[in-house]
Design a protein around this motif. Structure first.
Motif, PDB file in Angstrom:
ATOM      1  N   GLU A  67       0.832  -1.216   0.000  1.00 37.05           N
ATOM      2  CA  GLU A  67       0.000   0.000   0.000  1.00 37.05           C
ATOM      3  C   GLU A  67       0.865   1.265   0.000  1.00 37.05           C
ATOM      4  O   GLU A  67       0.347   2.377  -0.032  1.00 37.05           O
ATOM      5  N   ILE A  68       2.188   1.063   0.081  1.00 34.46           N
ATOM      6  CA  ILE A  68       3.130   2.190   0.087  1.00 34.46           C
ATOM      7  C   ILE A  68       3.709   2.352  -1.316  1.00 34.46           C
ATOM      8  O   ILE A  68       4.393   1.451  -1.823  1.00 34.46           O
ATOM      9  N   VAL A  69       3.451   3.506  -1.938  1.00 37.74           N
ATOM     10  CA  VAL A  69       3.969   3.789  -3.279  1.00 37.74           C
ATOM     11  C   VAL A  69       4.972   4.931  -3.149  1.00 37.74           C
ATOM     12  O   VAL A  69       4.657   5.967  -2.549  1.00 37.74           O
ATOM     13  N   PHE A  70       6.165   4.744  -3.704  1.00 37.76           N
ATOM     14  CA  PHE A  70       7.152   5.828  -3.678  1.00 37.76           C
ATOM     15  C   PHE A  70       6.923   6.774  -4.848  1.00 37.76           C
ATOM     16  O   PHE A  70       6.684   6.337  -5.988  1.00 37.76           O
ATOM     17  N   THR A  71       6.985   8.062  -4.525  1.00 41.18           N
ATOM     18  CA  THR A  71       6.801   9.122  -5.520  1.00 41.18           C
ATOM     19  C   THR A  71       7.951  10.123  -5.334  1.00 41.18           C
ATOM     20  O   THR A  71       8.862   9.889  -4.549  1.00 41.18           O
ATOM     21  N   ARG A  72       7.833  11.269  -6.004  1.00 48.20           N
ATOM     22  CA  ARG A  72       8.841  12.328  -5.819  1.00 48.20           C
ATOM     23  C   ARG A  72       8.540  13.199  -4.602  1.00 48.20           C
ATOM     24  O   ARG A  72       9.378  13.963  -4.148  1.00 48.20           O
ATOM     25  N   GLY A  73       7.311  13.157  -4.114  1.00 46.02           N
ATOM     26  CA  GLY A  73       6.955  14.005  -2.976  1.00 46.02           C
ATOM     27  C   GLY A  73       5.444  14.113  -2.865  1.00 46.02           C
ATOM     28  O   GLY A  73       4.699  13.496  -3.640  1.00 46.02           O
ATOM     29  N   THR A  74       5.005  14.916  -1.905  1.00 42.37           N
ATOM     30  CA  THR A  74       3.566  15.076  -1.682  1.00 42.37           C
ATOM     31  C   THR A  74       2.851  15.521  -2.957  1.00 42.37           C
ATOM     32  O   THR A  74       1.774  15.022  -3.283  1.00 42.37           O
ATOM     33  N   THR A  75       3.457  16.460  -3.651  1.00 42.07           N
ATOM     34  CA  THR A  75       2.815  17.000  -4.849  1.00 42.07           C
ATOM     35  C   THR A  75       2.552  15.897  -5.859  1.00 42.07           C
ATOM     36  O   THR A  75       1.438  15.783  -6.394  1.00 42.07           O
ATOM     37  N   GLU A  76       3.569  15.080  -6.114  1.00 42.23           N
ATOM     38  CA  GLU A  76       3.356  14.004  -7.086  1.00 42.23           C
ATOM     39  C   GLU A  76       2.362  12.980  -6.542  1.00 42.23           C
ATOM     40  O   GLU A  76       1.550  12.435  -7.290  1.00 42.23           O
ATOM     41  N   SER A  77       2.413  12.717  -5.247  1.00 44.09           N
ATOM     42  CA  SER A  77       1.473  11.757  -4.657  1.00 44.09           C
ATOM     43  C   SER A  77       0.032  12.200  -4.883  1.00 44.09           C
ATOM     44  O   SER A  77      -0.830  11.404  -5.267  1.00 44.09           O
ATOM     45  N   ILE A  78      -0.232  13.483  -4.641  1.00 49.38           N
ATOM     46  CA  ILE A  78      -1.609  13.966  -4.797  1.00 49.38           C
ATOM     47  C   ILE A  78      -1.999  13.987  -6.276  1.00 49.38           C
ATOM     48  O   ILE A  78      -3.124  13.624  -6.646  1.00 49.38           O
ATOM     49  N   ASN A  79      -1.062  14.388  -7.132  1.00 50.40           N
ATOM     50  CA  ASN A  79      -1.363  14.369  -8.573  1.00 50.40           C
ATOM     51  C   ASN A  79      -1.668  12.952  -9.051  1.00 50.40           C
ATOM     52  O   ASN A  79      -2.558  12.753  -9.880  1.00 50.40           O
ATOM     53  N   LEU A  80      -0.925  11.991  -8.510  1.00 56.42           N
ATOM     54  CA  LEU A  80      -1.172  10.586  -8.865  1.00 56.42           C
ATOM     55  C   LEU A  80      -2.616  10.210  -8.517  1.00 56.42           C
ATOM     56  O   LEU A  80      -3.368   9.715  -9.356  1.00 56.42           O
ATOM     57  N   VAL A  81      -2.993  10.461  -7.257  1.00 56.54           N
ATOM     58  CA  VAL A  81      -4.338  10.065  -6.826  1.00 56.54           C
ATOM     59  C   VAL A  81      -5.386  10.825  -7.638  1.00 56.54           C
ATOM     60  O   VAL A  81      -6.354  10.226  -8.136  1.00 56.54           O
ATOM     61  N   ALA A  82      -5.185  12.145  -7.781  1.00 51.67           N
ATOM     62  CA  ALA A  82      -6.199  12.957  -8.482  1.00 51.67           C
ATOM     63  C   ALA A  82      -6.403  12.434  -9.901  1.00 51.67           C
ATOM     64  O   ALA A  82      -7.535  12.250 -10.361  1.00 51.67           O
ATOM     65  N   SER A  83      -5.301  12.153 -10.590  1.00 51.88           N
ATOM     66  CA  SER A  83      -5.393  11.716 -11.975  1.00 51.88           C
ATOM     67  C   SER A  83      -6.061  10.336 -12.087  1.00 51.88           C
ATOM     68  O   SER A  83      -7.007  10.151 -12.861  1.00 51.88           O
ATOM     69  N   SER A  84      -5.597   9.392 -11.293  1.00 54.47           N
ATOM     70  CA  SER A  84      -6.129   8.026 -11.391  1.00 54.47           C
ATOM     71  C   SER A  84      -7.545   7.941 -10.837  1.00 54.47           C
ATOM     72  O   SER A  84      -8.408   7.255 -11.403  1.00 54.47           O
ATOM     73  N   PHE A  85      -7.781   8.643  -9.737  1.00 54.20           N
ATOM     74  CA  PHE A  85      -9.114   8.608  -9.106  1.00 54.20           C
ATOM     75  C   PHE A  85     -10.154   9.223 -10.036  1.00 54.20           C
ATOM     76  O   PHE A  85     -11.264   8.695 -10.190  1.00 54.20           O
ATOM     77  N   ALA A  86      -9.776  10.336 -10.686  1.00 53.74           N
ATOM     78  CA  ALA A  86     -10.720  10.999 -11.590  1.00 53.74           C
ATOM     79  C   ALA A  86     -11.051  10.081 -12.768  1.00 53.74           C
ATOM     80  O   ALA A  86     -12.218   9.967 -13.167  1.00 53.74           O
ATOM     81  N   LYS A  87     -10.035   9.422 -13.306  1.00 53.79           N
ATOM     82  CA  LYS A  87     -10.286   8.515 -14.456  1.00 53.79           C
ATOM     83  C   LYS A  87     -11.270   7.419 -14.061  1.00 53.79           C
ATOM     84  O   LYS A  87     -12.111   7.019 -14.853  1.00 53.79           O
TER      85      LYS A  87
END
Ligand code: PLP
Length: 405
Positions: free
Chosen positions: A90-110
């Motif tokens: 359940e732990i995904v490594f990203t570049r930081g909070t910003t990328e983490s939120i962009n990841l969720v926003a993009s995938s969740f919206a789709k």
């Protein structure tokens, strides 16, 4: 003295940068909400990785690749333990909070957006927890907050509608310091069948976080704000939800099989980790976690709580000070204005005395609009800061006041 075993000097000795001089003065670093300094263990881990351990992970048959993979996956388990996640995948490594939120926003919206979609956010969000949702096509429904910086729960309840897809809220505000009651927010959202994303960028280094106890669906944070390297962050997501979401980026490692007709995706967490990650930075993050646990998160919270209390008292005693963020539960952030002076002027003069603070809107323009101000001066404390440094800040403010008139 932090506790019976670890002294403040022991902690400060682990941060070489604290011995720096700025404009002929000892550095007083009070910009920790922007980024914390790094202990020797983190710096040495990066150095060692690039000197002796550099290899790309997962795919290699050779010794270095196997070692780097093990070290990288080990940190995933350290993060899992730190935030109390049920599974390491359940732990995904990203570049930081910003990328983490962009990841969720993009995938969740789709996966879940239908064309008329609302996201409830607090009125004190960092731009990183506003703009990704706007980019995903959501209408923002901000929860107002009081003059002291406390969220209005009654108003929040009114914001839920059949179009509400998600609640996205910061655990702690980077501008006001407010610690939001995440468990209550999650309970309210879940009673409406709405999942919750928590922006934990300003929380993880200051308090114990347990994502299962909080009940949140996503939790995002950055390594560099918790004594770790820049370039690494975390997106925690509940397994059931992560399995539902499509990948964020396409590339190596996130696939199971690729043909020109069709691609199937890898299992969690690799589905969300396309391309070569920042392996050295992840390993450095592991050392940062060891540092925090070595000091003790309760000890960190106690030290920072003392500094916040002392700084609030010292600065309140100065004439003409205005404070923003007086919630009863706060992290160690003090936002203020000196009379009618522009925050940038205050910051520049403090810098001349070796004192590093942040000035401006702190990427929270809606908070500035709420108070009708252009920005604030923000002093933010970490575990290595001392009362003597608070005294230095107070004395410097007193000295510059006549220059600001
Ligand atoms: N959210 C909050 C509350 C923050 O304070 C910050 C950084 O200041 C961010 C998100 C963005 O973090 P990063 O720039 O590390 O992605």
């Amino acid at each position: 003295m932090i506790d019976g075993t670890i002294g403040m000097q022991d902690i400060r000795n682990q941060f070489p940068i604290l011995d720096t001089e700025v404009h002929g003065h000892p550095l007083v670093y009070l910009d920790n909400a922007a980024t914390t300094q790094k202990p020797v263990a983190v710096i040495e881990a990066l150095d060692k990785y690039y000197r002796c351990g550099n290899a790309n992970i997962h795919r290699g048959a050779h010794h270095l690749a196997a070692e780097a993979t093990e070290a990288y996956e080990n940190v995933r388990r350290q993060v899992q333990a730190l935030i109390g996640a049920r599974h390491s995948h359940e732990i995904v490594f990203t570049r930081g909070t910003t990328e983490s939120i962009n990841l969720v926003a993009s995938s969740f919206a789709k996966r879940y957006f239908t064309g008329e979609d609302e996201v409830i956010v607090s009125g004190m969000e960092h731009h990183s927890n506003i703009v990704p949702w706007q980019l995903a096509g959501a209408t923002m429904r901000p929860v107002p907050f009081s003059d002291d910086g406390v969220l209005d729960f009654k108003a929040m309840e009114q914001l839920f509608s059949p179009r509400t897809r998600l609640v996205a809220v910061c655990h702690a505000s980077n501008t006001l310091g407010t610690i939001n009651p995440i468990k209550e927010i999650v309970d309210m959202a879940h009673s409406h069948g709405v999942p919750v994303l928590v922006d934990g960028a300003q929380a993880v280094s200051h308090m114990k976080v347990d994502v299962q106890a909080l009940g949140c669906d996503f939790y995002c944070f950055s390594g560099h704000k918790m004594y770790g390297p820049m370039g690494v962050g975390v997106m925690y997501g509940r397994e059931e939800l992560l399995n539902e979401l499509p990948p964020y980026q396409g590339g190596g490692e996130m696939i199971s099989e690729v043909t020109f007709e069709r691609t199937t995706y890898n299992e969690l967490p690799f589905k969300f980790e396309a391309g070569t990650p920042s392996v050295g930075d992840v390993i450095g993050l592991g050392k940062a976690i060891e540092f925090m646990l070595g000091v003790g998160i309760d000890n960190i919270a106690a030290q920072e709580g003392d500094l916040l209390h002392y700084a609030t008292e010292r600065l309140t005693a100065l004439p003409g000070m205005r404070f923003f963020g007086r919630a009863p539960h706060k992290t160690s952030v003090l936002s203020f204005l000196v009379g009618t002076s522009h925050p940038y002027d205050v910051g520049t003069l403090l810098d001349q005395m070796g004192i590093a603070v942040r000035t401006g809107h702190h990427c929270t323009q809606p908070v500035m609009d709420r108070y009708g101000i252009p920005g604030t001066v923000r002093a933010s404390f970490a575990v290595y800061n001392t009362r003597a440094e608070v005294d230095a800040l107070a004395a410097a403010l007193e000295r510059i006041m006549p220059m600001l008139e």
